[in-house]
Design a protein around this motif. Structure first.
Motif, short mmCIF file in Angstrom:
data_model
loop_
_atom_site.label_atom_id
_atom_site.label_comp_id
_atom_site.label_asym_id
_atom_site.label_seq_id
_atom_site.Cartn_x
_atom_site.Cartn_y
_atom_site.Cartn_z
N ILE A 4 0.83 -1.21 0.00
CA ILE A 4 0.00 0.00 0.00
C ILE A 4 0.87 1.26 0.00
O ILE A 4 0.61 2.20 -0.76
CB ILE A 4 -0.94 0.00 1.22
CG1 ILE A 4 -1.88 -1.20 1.16
CG2 ILE A 4 -1.75 1.29 1.28
CD1 ILE A 4 -2.72 -1.38 2.40
N GLU A 34 -0.05 12.47 -4.23
CA GLU A 34 -0.66 11.20 -4.61
C GLU A 34 -0.57 11.00 -6.12
O GLU A 34 -0.23 9.91 -6.60
CB GLU A 34 -2.13 11.17 -4.16
CG GLU A 34 -2.84 9.87 -4.48
CD GLU A 34 -4.25 9.85 -3.90
OE1 GLU A 34 -4.46 9.21 -2.87
OE2 GLU A 34 -5.14 10.50 -4.50
N ALA A 40 2.95 7.35 0.53
CA ALA A 40 2.62 7.74 1.90
C ALA A 40 3.08 9.15 2.18
O ALA A 40 4.06 9.64 1.60
CB ALA A 40 3.26 6.77 2.90
N VAL A 56 -6.18 12.81 4.43
CA VAL A 56 -6.86 11.59 4.01
C VAL A 56 -8.13 11.93 3.24
O VAL A 56 -8.43 11.35 2.19
CB VAL A 56 -7.18 10.71 5.24
CG1 VAL A 56 -8.08 9.54 4.85
CG2 VAL A 56 -5.90 10.19 5.89
N THR A 59 -7.62 13.03 -0.45
CA THR A 59 -7.01 12.08 -1.37
C THR A 59 -7.85 10.80 -1.42
O THR A 59 -8.82 10.65 -0.69
CB THR A 59 -5.57 11.76 -0.91
OG1 THR A 59 -5.60 11.36 0.48
CG2 THR A 59 -4.67 12.98 -1.05
N SER A 60 -7.42 9.88 -2.27
CA SER A 60 -8.22 8.67 -2.44
C SER A 60 -7.52 7.38 -2.02
O SER A 60 -8.18 6.38 -1.71
CB SER A 60 -8.67 8.53 -3.90
OG SER A 60 -7.54 8.43 -4.75
N LYS A 61 -6.19 7.38 -2.01
CA LYS A 61 -5.51 6.12 -1.69
C LYS A 61 -4.21 6.28 -0.90
O LYS A 61 -3.78 5.33 -0.24
CB LYS A 61 -5.21 5.34 -2.97
CG LYS A 61 -4.30 6.09 -3.94
CD LYS A 61 -4.08 5.27 -5.21
CE LYS A 61 -3.14 6.03 -6.17
NZ LYS A 61 -2.91 5.27 -7.42
N VAL A 63 -1.51 6.76 1.87
CA VAL A 63 -1.53 6.53 3.32
C VAL A 63 -0.91 7.74 4.02
O VAL A 63 0.06 8.32 3.54
CB VAL A 63 -0.74 5.26 3.67
CG1 VAL A 63 -0.60 5.09 5.18
CG2 VAL A 63 -1.42 4.03 3.05
N GLU A 87 -10.13 4.89 10.97
CA GLU A 87 -10.15 3.60 10.28
C GLU A 87 -11.55 3.26 9.80
O GLU A 87 -11.72 2.71 8.70
CB GLU A 87 -9.61 2.51 11.20
CG GLU A 87 -9.58 1.11 10.60
CD GLU A 87 -8.65 0.98 9.40
OE1 GLU A 87 -8.86 0.03 8.63
OE2 GLU A 87 -7.72 1.81 9.25
N HIS A 90 -12.15 5.66 6.81
CA HIS A 90 -11.20 5.54 5.69
C HIS A 90 -10.28 4.34 5.95
O HIS A 90 -9.12 4.51 6.36
CB HIS A 90 -10.37 6.81 5.55
CG HIS A 90 -11.18 8.06 5.38
ND1 HIS A 90 -11.70 8.46 4.17
CD2 HIS A 90 -11.57 8.99 6.29
CE1 HIS A 90 -12.36 9.59 4.33
NE2 HIS A 90 -12.30 9.94 5.61
N ARG A 93 -6.03 3.80 5.62
CA ARG A 93 -5.42 5.04 5.12
C ARG A 93 -4.56 5.76 6.16
O ARG A 93 -3.93 6.77 5.84
CB ARG A 93 -6.52 6.00 4.64
CG ARG A 93 -7.40 5.48 3.50
CD ARG A 93 -6.70 5.50 2.17
NE ARG A 93 -6.05 6.77 1.92
CZ ARG A 93 -6.73 7.89 1.55
NH1 ARG A 93 -8.05 7.87 1.40
NH2 ARG A 93 -6.06 9.01 1.32
#
Length: 284
Positions: A4, A34, A40, A56, A59-61, A63, A87, A90, A93
């Protein structure tokens, strides 16, 4: 987690700003990072889930992790609650990066290893999963704790030699994500001057100076504003090929991910977006 967060991330104090007027700027920068392919974002200073949430949400992905949240300034029960909330909203993330900070900066600082063990006990009791946290580990005992009671380690201000030692302690499973400072400057005098300005506060902190001594540096390397040998080990500078080689050395030594911090003449709370773009281009 390794898949990830990918191979590269950005470490930044500026991204943790709590100034409401900068909210849009931070969101835009996070989205750009991102898009540039970083896996990350690591929030410098004594950051928390509250600092991570806006990034978070923007953005979409990617970490977002704290690097670090001081165990002395945040109650474990509250940290577990904020972690659970983030958690739930999201999943996957956020990473809770924890550290014991430094004696000169914390009133009542004592028995840091025991304090971290107690903090992790409280997180466990509150139901916080071990795979959602990482520890700012420099020495052997804290690295072992990262292996046994966290997803891995996020060592700060280290070298590839430290990474090799850390990987040996951690074994293959845990995530190893060291921070590394980059000076996008080819002139040796200017590059080292910028590096020395950034390093100066850390030379007054025993956790770091003891780590340097364990890595084979001498007291002479630590005197004044640091020897060229120390500077060149702790910072990547030079042309893009040399900088890339220095970063690659961490992966070759066993790092899964490297959190890259730009060092330049600007205040630490600024967002060096052009430098991040240059960094992304040399990593492709």
């Amino acid at each position: 987690m390794k898949e990830i967060i990918g191979r590269y991330g950005i470490w930044s104090v500026g991204l943790r700003s709590e100034d409401p007027a900068r909210r849009g700027e931070l969101a835009e920068a996070a989205a750009e990072l991102e898009e540039l392919g970083f896996g990350a974002l690591w929030l410098g200073g004594n950051s928390s889930a509250a600092n991570a949430l806006p990034l978070v949400e923007a953005t979409s992905k990617i970490v977002v992790g704290t690097s670090i949240q001081s165990i002395w300034q945040h109650e474990a029960a509250d940290s577990a609650a904020r972690l659970a909330e983030l958690e739930a909203a999201h999943p996957g993330r956020f990473v809770l990066g924890l550290g014991v900070s430094h004696g000169p900066r914390v009133e009542g600082y004592r028995r840091p290893y025991a304090a971290m063990v107690g903090y992790l006990d409280e997180l466990d009791e509150a139901g916080a999963p071990a795979d959602s946290r990482m520890l700012a580990a420099l020495g052997p005992r804290m690295l072992e704790l990262s292996r046994d009671r966290a997803a891995g380690a996020i060592p700060y201000l280290v070298t590839p030699e430290h990474t090799a030692q850390a990987r040996e302690t951690l074994g293959e499973g845990p995530v190893l994500a060291p921070e590394f400072k980059v000076v996008l400057e080819t002139d040796p005098t200017r590059a080292r001057a910028l590096a020395r300005t950034a390093l100066a506060p850390y030379l007054a902190l025993p956790n770091y100076t003891n780590s340097f001594l364990r890595l084979g540096f001498s007291e002479d390397d630590l005197t004044g504003d640091g020897s060229d040998r120390l500077i060149d080990a702790l910072f990547a500078w030079g042309d893009e090929t040399r900088v890339r080689e220095r970063i690659d050395a961490f992966h070759q030594a066993g790092a899964d991910h490297v959190a890259l911090q730009i060092v330049d003449e600007a205040p630490r709370n600024t967002l060096p977006r052009q430098s991040w773009q240059r960094l992304a281009s040399l990593l492709t």
